[in-house]
Design a protein around this motif. Structure first.
Motif, PDB file in Angstrom:
ATOM      1  N   PRO A  39       0.827  -1.207   0.000  1.00 59.15           N
ATOM      2  CA  PRO A  39       0.000   0.000   0.000  1.00 59.15           C
ATOM      3  C   PRO A  39       0.860   1.255   0.000  1.00 59.15           C
ATOM      4  CG  PRO A  39       0.136  -0.868   2.210  1.00 59.15           C
ATOM      5  CD  PRO A  39       0.806  -1.884   1.319  1.00 59.15           C
ATOM      6  N   VAL A  40       0.288   2.358  -0.490  1.00 59.93           N
ATOM      7  CA  VAL A  40       1.004   3.636  -0.419  1.00 59.93           C
ATOM      8  C   VAL A  40       0.814   4.264   0.955  1.00 59.93           C
ATOM      9  CG1 VAL A  40       0.974   4.148  -2.882  1.00 59.93           C
ATOM     10  CG2 VAL A  40      -0.980   4.830  -1.476  1.00 59.93           C
ATOM     11  N   LEU A  41      -0.273   3.893   1.619  1.00 58.79           N
ATOM     12  CA  LEU A  41      -0.590   4.489   2.916  1.00 58.79           C
ATOM     13  C   LEU A  41      -1.137   3.413   3.847  1.00 58.79           C
ATOM     14  CD1 LEU A  41      -1.287   6.960   4.810  1.00 58.79           C
ATOM     15  CD2 LEU A  41      -3.455   7.119   3.564  1.00 58.79           C
TER      16      LEU A  41
ATOM     17  N   GLY B 215       9.541   3.546   2.954  1.00 57.55           N
ATOM     18  CA  GLY B 215       8.866   4.514   2.088  1.00 57.55           C
ATOM     19  C   GLY B 215       7.350   4.568   2.222  1.00 57.55           C
ATOM     20  N   THR B 216       6.758   3.638   2.979  1.00 56.14           N
ATOM     21  CA  THR B 216       5.298   3.633   3.115  1.00 56.14           C
ATOM     22  C   THR B 216       4.856   4.710   4.105  1.00 56.14           C
ATOM     23  OG1 THR B 216       5.378   1.252   2.781  1.00 56.14           O
ATOM     24  CG2 THR B 216       3.303   2.149   3.614  1.00 56.14           C
ATOM     25  N   THR B 217       3.883   5.509   3.713  1.00 56.35           N
ATOM     26  CA  THR B 217       3.335   6.550   4.585  1.00 56.35           C
ATOM     27  C   THR B 217       2.460   5.888   5.656  1.00 56.35           C
ATOM     28  OG1 THR B 217       3.232   7.918   2.605  1.00 56.35           O
ATOM     29  CG2 THR B 217       2.089   8.753   4.542  1.00 56.35           C
ATOM     30  N   ILE B 218       2.599   6.374   6.898  1.00 54.40           N
ATOM     31  CA  ILE B 218       1.858   5.749   8.000  1.00 54.40           C
ATOM     32  C   ILE B 218       1.135   6.796   8.835  1.00 54.40           C
ATOM     33  CG2 ILE B 218       2.053   4.268  10.064  1.00 54.40           C
ATOM     34  CD1 ILE B 218       3.723   2.589   8.488  1.00 54.40           C
ATOM     35  N   LEU B 219      -0.146   6.565   9.100  1.00 48.82           N
ATOM     36  CA  LEU B 219      -0.926   7.434   9.974  1.00 48.82           C
ATOM     37  C   LEU B 219      -1.548   6.583  11.079  1.00 48.82           C
ATOM     38  CD1 LEU B 219      -2.196  10.236  10.608  1.00 48.82           C
ATOM     39  CD2 LEU B 219      -4.112   9.580   9.123  1.00 48.82           C
TER      40      LEU B 219
END
Ligand SMILES: Nc1ncnc2c1ncn2[C@@H]1O[C@H](COP(=O)(O)OP(=O)(O)OP(=O)(O)O)[C@@H](O)[C@H]1O
Ligand SMILES: [Mg+2]
Length: 222
Positions: free
Chosen positions: A155-157, A186-190
């Protein structure tokens, strides 16, 4: 990568957001904090478009809440990895099948499925549990499987809603370390959380919801 532009959202019973703005950059590792009831879980659901804004727009992974078609929702969600407090594993399938299940809908070969499942399980340190049933795993192990499932489609996020909510402090730290490792590739994480211990300990960008209406603070911790 992820933006909220002038987003308004209400449940029939109450308004949650009036004019919410948010901009998350590619590669960020960030926490979404705020008291219980301020709308963290609601915000997460607006990202994967389980809910749609009443006004304004959400853009994520190249999709826009104004223009996305219902039949495109599965494609958006395949670009996202979603992790919940209660893991949401399929309890009647073993670990391997829980992960393969997510890949099988994408129509890849069994050989590739096997490779991807092995790789993500190795990443979270649970390759040796691949034939275990979820019921035989500890909470921390279940969450590591849920993380493996969330990242298996690259996933990108990754969105995590209280991923450590059911875990003891030490296990919670391990889960955050795994999420950091994924972020370092490199994966964005929230991560939505009210676990301030974890937020204090980990350098990250912080978004704070106040009174459910505005994201007031964006701070950087060291
Ligand atoms: N499906 C729903 N229908 C109506 N109201 C809801 C719904 N889901 C949440 N709410 C209400 O919206 C507000 C925000 O809820 P939300 O779950 O987004 O908060 P939260 O910040 O995630 O809280 P917590 O820290 O307890 O998880 C709360 O007052 C909640 O009761
Ligand atoms: Mg919540």
């Amino acid at each position: 990568m992820l933006t909220f532009k002038n987003v308004a959202f209400s449940y029939p019973s109450q308004p949650i957001f009036a004019d919410l703005n948010l901009n998350i950059e590619n590669g960020e590792f960030s926490f979404l904090i705020g008291k219980s009831g301020t709308g963290k879980s609601t915000l997460i659901q607006l990202v994967y478009m389980n809910y749609m804004p009443d006004a304004g727009e959400v853009t994520v992974a190249g999709y826009n809440s104004r223009t996305i078609k219902r039949k495109e929702l599965p494609y958006l969600r395949r670009r996202l990895g979603i992790i919940f407090q209660d893991f949401k594993l399929l309890n009647n399938r073993n670990v391997y099948d829980n992960l393969a299940f997510v890949l099988n809908v994408t129509g890849i070969s069994q050989k590739e499925v096997k490779k991807k499942v092995s790789d993500v399980l190795t990443d979270v340190g649970l390759y040796h549990r691949r034939f275990s049933m979820p019921g035989s795993l500890s909470g921390g192990e279940k969450q590591r499987i849920a993380i493996a499932r969330a990242v298996i489609n690259d996933p990108v996020l990754v969105l995590a809603d209280e991923p450590t909510g059911n875990l003891d402090p030490e296990t919670a730290d391990e889960i955050i370390e795994i999420l950091k490792k994924i972020n370092s590739r490199g994966t964005t994480i929230l991560i939505a959380t009210h676990n301030y211990e974890i937020v204090k300990k980990n350098p990250a960008k912080i978004y704070k919801l106040e009174d459910g209406k505005a994201l007031v603070a964006v701070t950087k911790q060291k």
